[in-house]
Design a protein around this motif. Structure first.
Motif, PDB file in Angstrom:
ATOM      1  N   PHE A  15      -7.284   5.309  12.500  1.00  0.00           N
ATOM      2  CA  PHE A  15      -6.370   5.860  11.500  1.00  0.00           C
ATOM      3  C   PHE A  15      -5.284   4.872  11.099  1.00  0.00           C
ATOM      4  N   SER A  16      -4.630   4.243  12.071  1.00  0.00           N
ATOM      5  CA  SER A  16      -3.545   3.314  11.735  1.00  0.00           C
ATOM      6  C   SER A  16      -4.054   2.155  10.890  1.00  0.00           C
ATOM      7  N   LYS A  17      -5.235   1.619  11.228  1.00  0.00           N
ATOM      8  CA  LYS A  17      -5.800   0.527  10.435  1.00  0.00           C
ATOM      9  C   LYS A  17      -6.122   0.987   9.015  1.00  0.00           C
ATOM     10  N   TRP A  18      -6.618   2.213   8.891  1.00  0.00           N
ATOM     11  CA  TRP A  18      -6.888   2.761   7.558  1.00  0.00           C
ATOM     12  C   TRP A  18      -5.589   2.898   6.778  1.00  0.00           C
ATOM     13  N   LEU A  19      -4.570   3.490   7.403  1.00  0.00           N
ATOM     14  CA  LEU A  19      -3.301   3.722   6.716  1.00  0.00           C
ATOM     15  C   LEU A  19      -2.629   2.421   6.321  1.00  0.00           C
ATOM     16  N   ALA A  20      -2.806   1.364   7.111  1.00  0.00           N
ATOM     17  CA  ALA A  20      -2.145   0.088   6.853  1.00  0.00           C
ATOM     18  C   ALA A  20      -2.679  -0.618   5.614  1.00  0.00           C
ATOM     19  N   GLN A  21      -3.815  -0.184   5.087  1.00  0.00           N
ATOM     20  CA  GLN A  21      -4.333  -0.787   3.865  1.00  0.00           C
ATOM     21  C   GLN A  21      -3.388  -0.475   2.698  1.00  0.00           C
ATOM     22  N   GLU A  22      -3.246  -1.432   1.826  1.00  0.00           N
ATOM     23  CA  GLU A  22      -2.244  -1.344   0.761  1.00  0.00           C
ATOM     24  C   GLU A  22      -2.365  -0.072  -0.070  1.00  0.00           C
ATOM     25  N   SER A  23      -3.583   0.304  -0.444  1.00  0.00           N
ATOM     26  CA  SER A  23      -3.772   1.479  -1.301  1.00  0.00           C
ATOM     27  C   SER A  23      -3.374   2.771  -0.585  1.00  0.00           C
ATOM     28  N   ASN A  24      -3.597   2.819   0.731  1.00  0.00           N
ATOM     29  CA  ASN A  24      -3.279   4.030   1.479  1.00  0.00           C
ATOM     30  C   ASN A  24      -1.790   4.145   1.760  1.00  0.00           C
ATOM     31  N   LEU A  25      -1.132   3.013   2.032  1.00  0.00           N
ATOM     32  CA  LEU A  25       0.336   3.037   2.149  1.00  0.00           C
ATOM     33  C   LEU A  25       0.963   3.421   0.809  1.00  0.00           C
ATOM     34  N   ALA A  26       0.335   2.990  -0.285  1.00  0.00           N
ATOM     35  CA  ALA A  26       0.840   3.352  -1.613  1.00  0.00           C
ATOM     36  C   ALA A  26       0.733   4.861  -1.838  1.00  0.00           C
ATOM     37  N   LEU A  27      -0.364   5.469  -1.371  1.00  0.00           N
ATOM     38  CA  LEU A  27      -0.534   6.913  -1.498  1.00  0.00           C
ATOM     39  C   LEU A  27       0.533   7.651  -0.691  1.00  0.00           C
ATOM     40  N   LEU A  28       0.779   7.203   0.525  1.00  0.00           N
ATOM     41  CA  LEU A  28       1.836   7.802   1.342  1.00  0.00           C
ATOM     42  C   LEU A  28       3.189   7.597   0.686  1.00  0.00           C
ATOM     43  N   GLY A  29       3.447   6.384   0.214  1.00  0.00           N
ATOM     44  CA  GLY A  29       4.729   6.100  -0.422  1.00  0.00           C
ATOM     45  C   GLY A  29       4.966   6.932  -1.665  1.00  0.00           C
ATOM     46  N   GLU A  30       3.907   7.136  -2.444  1.00  0.00           N
ATOM     47  CA  GLU A  30       4.027   7.971  -3.646  1.00  0.00           C
ATOM     48  C   GLU A  30       4.378   9.408  -3.275  1.00  0.00           C
ATOM     49  N   THR A  31       3.838   9.878  -2.164  1.00  0.00           N
ATOM     50  CA  THR A  31       4.090  11.255  -1.736  1.00  0.00           C
ATOM     51  C   THR A  31       5.538  11.459  -1.323  1.00  0.00           C
ATOM     52  N   ILE A  32       6.104  10.480  -0.597  1.00  0.00           N
ATOM     53  CA  ILE A  32       7.474  10.674  -0.100  1.00  0.00           C
ATOM     54  C   ILE A  32       8.528   9.999  -0.970  1.00  0.00           C
ATOM     55  N   GLY A  33       8.097   9.191  -1.948  1.00  0.00           N
ATOM     56  CA  GLY A  33       9.042   8.655  -2.915  1.00  0.00           C
ATOM     57  C   GLY A  33       9.604   7.291  -2.600  1.00  0.00           C
ATOM     58  N   ILE A  34       8.885   6.472  -1.825  1.00  0.00           N
ATOM     59  CA  ILE A  34       9.332   5.113  -1.559  1.00  0.00           C
ATOM     60  C   ILE A  34       8.141   4.169  -1.606  1.00  0.00           C
ATOM     61  N   ASP A  35       8.405   2.876  -1.818  1.00  0.00           N
ATOM     62  CA  ASP A  35       7.356   1.860  -1.816  1.00  0.00           C
ATOM     63  C   ASP A  35       7.328   1.200  -0.446  1.00  0.00           C
ATOM     64  N   ILE A  36       6.172   1.239   0.212  1.00  0.00           N
ATOM     65  CA  ILE A  36       6.047   0.778   1.592  1.00  0.00           C
ATOM     66  C   ILE A  36       5.225  -0.503   1.629  1.00  0.00           C
ATOM     67  N   VAL A  37       5.759  -1.517   2.308  1.00  0.00           N
ATOM     68  CA  VAL A  37       5.063  -2.789   2.483  1.00  0.00           C
ATOM     69  C   VAL A  37       4.852  -3.025   3.976  1.00  0.00           C
ATOM     70  N   LEU A  38       3.605  -3.230   4.358  1.00  0.00           N
ATOM     71  CA  LEU A  38       3.270  -3.425   5.772  1.00  0.00           C
ATOM     72  C   LEU A  38       3.893  -4.697   6.323  1.00  0.00           C
ATOM     73  N   GLU A  39       4.481  -4.589   7.520  1.00  0.00           N
ATOM     74  CA  GLU A  39       4.946  -5.747   8.268  1.00  0.00           C
ATOM     75  C   GLU A  39       4.028  -6.039   9.448  1.00  0.00           C
ATOM     76  N   GLU A  40       3.712  -4.995  10.245  1.00  0.00           N
ATOM     77  CA  GLU A  40       2.916  -5.235  11.445  1.00  0.00           C
ATOM     78  C   GLU A  40       2.302  -3.942  11.960  1.00  0.00           C
ATOM     79  N   LEU A  41       1.069  -4.035  12.401  1.00  0.00           N
ATOM     80  CA  LEU A  41       0.410  -2.952  13.120  1.00  0.00           C
ATOM     81  C   LEU A  41       0.703  -3.089  14.609  1.00  0.00           C
ATOM     82  N   GLU A  42       0.841  -1.956  15.314  1.00  0.00           N
ATOM     83  CA  GLU A  42       1.101  -1.970  16.754  1.00  0.00           C
ATOM     84  C   GLU A  42       2.233  -2.937  17.069  1.00  0.00           C
ATOM     85  N   SER A  43       3.392  -2.672  16.481  1.00  0.00           N
ATOM     86  CA  SER A  43       4.548  -3.558  16.598  1.00  0.00           C
ATOM     87  C   SER A  43       5.300  -3.279  17.895  1.00  0.00           C
ATOM     88  N   SER A  44       5.535  -4.307  18.676  1.00  0.00           N
ATOM     89  CA  SER A  44       6.106  -4.159  20.014  1.00  0.00           C
ATOM     90  C   SER A  44       7.524  -3.609  19.981  1.00  0.00           C
TER      91      SER A  44
END
Length: 306
Positions: free
Chosen positions: A23-52
């Motif tokens: 799921f996290s790898k799927w969500l981290a794709q640009e188009s899917n983060l864009a879908l989430l961002g559109e839903t909550i009203g912000i533009d999201i740019v990935l920095e890191e998966l599984e960030s320490s």
């Protein structure tokens, strides 16, 4: 007229078996983060998966375009529980996040109220989102995700308008990327290879090349006075190793010194050169260098990862 029948897929794990690996790898794709961002009203740019965060890891660490607010996203393919609520707060504090997003299959009332309480009792600069994810299908069509916001900060839209004026550095970065985006649009050899993204006041500018695990990143570092062009690989050391097997050929294709950088999760194949950010007369040459290197990096991706 024959209409299809819409049905809900209740078992999220029939699509994503594992939260982090799937799921996290799927969500981290640009188009899917864009879908989430559109839903909550912000533009999201990935920095890191599984960030320490100490001995633990946040599912997704990201930035908000235009404001550079830090974002953490915690994913849960089940109904909410106390364990994930605790993780959410731990990761938010560890990363200094200002936007905190909890994505779940179903939000229990007690956790919905907890997120509501956090939004009412934290500063205006902090926002907690509780989001349910659903899967829907019409007849035998592809399964489609749908995000539903259960809790959000009060007056979030108003907060977004009060971010404040850009600093001189941010104005410089924005102007540079605007010129780069226009160069892509107006130059056939670039326009045929890249779709320009909306420019934002960051030191980086990403270009998609149709790969889920990596993209081309361009950087305009005003502090260190240098440009960078890179293949940025998200949490895929095998892919990095595959490219490195062809290091000599890749060095020749790029034509400049290449650095192979490894972090805990993500890796980069990068080339750098000095620049004079404040001198706008040098920008056309700088932009041409960046886009020429971007073409070389895309050629490398096509040749070694076909």
């Amino acid at each position: 007229m024959k209409l299809g029948q819409m049905k809900r897929i209740n078992d999220l794990r029939s699509v994503w078996k594992h939260e982090a690996k799937d799921f996290s790898k799927w969500l981290a794709q640009e188009s899917n983060l864009a879908l989430l961002g559109e839903t909550i009203g912000i533009d999201i740019v990935l920095e890191e998966l599984e960030s320490s965060v100490g001995k633990f890891s946040a599912d997704i660490y990201a930035m908000e375009e235009g404001t550079e607010r830090k974002i953490i996203i915690e994913n849960q393919l089940e109904e909410t529980n106390h364990d994930h609520l605790g993780k959410l707060i731990t990761y938010a504090s560890g990363k200094g996040a200002e936007v905190i997003i909890w994505i779940v299959k179903r939000a229990r009332d007690e956790h919905r109220r907890a997120i509501e309480w956090l939004n009412q009792n934290t500063g205006m600069e902090i926002g907690f989102f509780l989001v349910e994810i659903e899967l829907w299908q019409i007849d035998q069509s592809a399964i489609a995700p749908k995000f539903n916001v259960v809790e959000r900060p009060n007056d979030w839209a108003k907060q977004m308008k009060n971010v404040g004026n850009l600093s001189d550095t941010k104005q410089l970065q924005l102007a540079f990327w605007q010129q780069l985006a226009e160069t892509i649009k107006s130059t056939p050899k670039y326009a045929s290879q890249f779709s320009p993204r909306k420019p934002h006041p960051h030191y980086w500018y990403d270009l998609s090349i149709g790969r889920s695990s990596y993209h081309i990143g361009l950087t305009f570092n005003t502090q260190k006075k240098r440009l960078g062009a890179e293949i940025y690989i998200c949490d895929d050391k095998d892919k990095f190793a595959m490219f490195r097997e062809h290091a000599d050929e890749i060095n020749a294709l790029i034509g400049d010194k290449v650095e192979w950088r490894e972090a805990t999760k993500d890796t980069r194949i990068i080339t750098l050169r000095p620049c004079t950010p404040a001198d706008e007369t040098t920008w056309p040459e700088a932009i041409d260098w960046l886009l020429t290197k971007a073409l070389s990096l895309k050629q490398i991706a096509a040749k070694f990862d076909s």
